[in-house]
Motif scaffolding. Structure first.
Motif, PDB file in Angstrom:
ATOM      1  N   THR A  79       0.832  -1.203   0.000  1.00 18.71           N
ATOM      2  CA  THR A  79       0.000   0.000   0.000  1.00 18.71           C
ATOM      3  C   THR A  79       0.866   1.251   0.000  1.00 18.71           C
ATOM      4  OG1 THR A  79      -1.717  -1.168   1.223  1.00 18.71           O
ATOM      5  CG2 THR A  79      -1.810   1.220   1.260  1.00 18.71           C
ATOM      6  N   TRP A  80       1.857   1.265   0.864  1.00 16.96           N
ATOM      7  CA  TRP A  80       2.703   2.445   0.983  1.00 16.96           C
ATOM      8  C   TRP A  80       3.492   2.710  -0.291  1.00 16.96           C
ATOM      9  CZ3 TRP A  80       7.828   3.613   0.535  1.00 16.96           C
ATOM     10  CH2 TRP A  80       8.204   4.870   0.992  1.00 16.96           C
ATOM     11  N   ILE A  81       4.129   1.688  -0.815  1.00 10.17           N
ATOM     12  CA  ILE A  81       5.025   1.894  -1.954  1.00 10.17           C
ATOM     13  C   ILE A  81       4.252   2.307  -3.210  1.00 10.17           C
ATOM     14  CG2 ILE A  81       5.192  -0.444  -2.914  1.00 10.17           C
ATOM     15  CD1 ILE A  81       8.239  -0.038  -2.928  1.00 10.17           C
ATOM     16  N   THR A  82       3.096   1.690  -3.444  1.00 13.36           N
ATOM     17  CA  THR A  82       2.328   2.069  -4.634  1.00 13.36           C
ATOM     18  C   THR A  82       1.723   3.455  -4.479  1.00 13.36           C
ATOM     19  OG1 THR A  82       0.420   0.859  -3.766  1.00 13.36           O
ATOM     20  CG2 THR A  82       1.799  -0.274  -5.377  1.00 13.36           C
ATOM     21  N   CYS A  83       1.243   3.771  -3.306  1.00 15.95           N
ATOM     22  CA  CYS A  83       0.680   5.104  -3.070  1.00 15.95           C
ATOM     23  C   CYS A  83       1.761   6.172  -3.226  1.00 15.95           C
ATOM     24  CB  CYS A  83       0.054   5.162  -1.685  1.00 15.95           C
ATOM     25  SG  CYS A  83      -0.882   6.659  -1.379  1.00 15.95           S
ATOM     26  N   TYR A  84       2.935   5.889  -2.735  1.00 19.26           N
ATOM     27  CA  TYR A  84       4.047   6.833  -2.850  1.00 19.26           C
ATOM     28  C   TYR A  84       4.404   7.078  -4.314  1.00 19.26           C
ATOM     29  CZ  TYR A  84       8.706   8.823  -2.401  1.00 19.26           C
ATOM     30  OH  TYR A  84       9.797   9.628  -2.510  1.00 19.26           O
ATOM     31  N   VAL A  85       4.535   6.018  -5.081  1.00 19.38           N
ATOM     32  CA  VAL A  85       4.913   6.161  -6.488  1.00 19.38           C
ATOM     33  C   VAL A  85       3.816   6.877  -7.270  1.00 19.38           C
ATOM     34  CG1 VAL A  85       5.419   4.891  -8.614  1.00 19.38           C
ATOM     35  CG2 VAL A  85       6.497   4.219  -6.471  1.00 19.38           C
ATOM     36  N   ILE A  86       2.575   6.522  -7.031  1.00 18.88           N
ATOM     37  CA  ILE A  86       1.474   7.200  -7.716  1.00 18.88           C
ATOM     38  C   ILE A  86       1.450   8.673  -7.327  1.00 18.88           C
ATOM     39  CG2 ILE A  86      -1.037   7.395  -7.866  1.00 18.88           C
ATOM     40  CD1 ILE A  86      -1.124   4.314  -7.628  1.00 18.88           C
TER      41      ILE A  86
END
Length: 147
Positions: A79-86
């Motif tokens: 959740t964190w990594i995808t939200c950060y990249v988006i």
């Protein structure tokens, strides 16, 4: 689980297992996000965090607690990594209808038609038009065996 005195080490173990889940999630779900799309993995990870959180809260015994704590770490990192990249690439997260996939990513996945559609909408939002040559270029790139 009586995590005091003699069993105090179990509390440290659960934190270590959570961090191991973070490490695993960073590699596996980071790759999956690049492969299948960030928004899809983000939604799956959010669902996973919710389910594992409930199981962790009501775990009947310590082994179940530890296993789902690990999974909570995996999905939490996803959740964190995808939200950060988006967030970095799109400036805001408004889900799939508002934030399209990257045209570059779509081209690398041989989805030139979708990429062209998104590029046209971006050009339209900027008051520009997309040259007709773009469709030929994207077709050439996506049909090329080296991409």
């Amino acid at each position: 689980f009586d995590l005091v005195c003699v069993n105090a080490w179990m509390l440290d173990l659960t934190q270590a297992i959570l961090n191991l889940g973070f490490l695993t999630g960073a590699f596996t779900l980071g790759y999956a996000a690049d492969r299948y799309g960030r928004i899809v993995i983000y939604l799956i990870s959010c669902f996973g965090v919710g389910i594992t959180g409930v199981v962790v809260a009501f775990a009947p015994n310590f082994p179940v607690f530890v296993v789902f704590r690990f999974l909570q770490g995996v999905f939490g990192k996803g959740t964190w990594i995808t939200c950060y990249v988006i967030g970095i690439t799109q400036k805001s997260l408004l889900l799939s209808r508002v934030v399209p996939e990257s045209p570059r990513w779509l081209i690398t996945r041989k989805k030139g038609d979708k990429a062209l559609k998104i590029l046209r909408s971006i050009a339209k939002c900027n008051g520009k038009y997309l040259s007709p040559n773009y469709s030929e270029v994207i077709f050439f790139i996506t049909s090329n065996k080296y991409c």
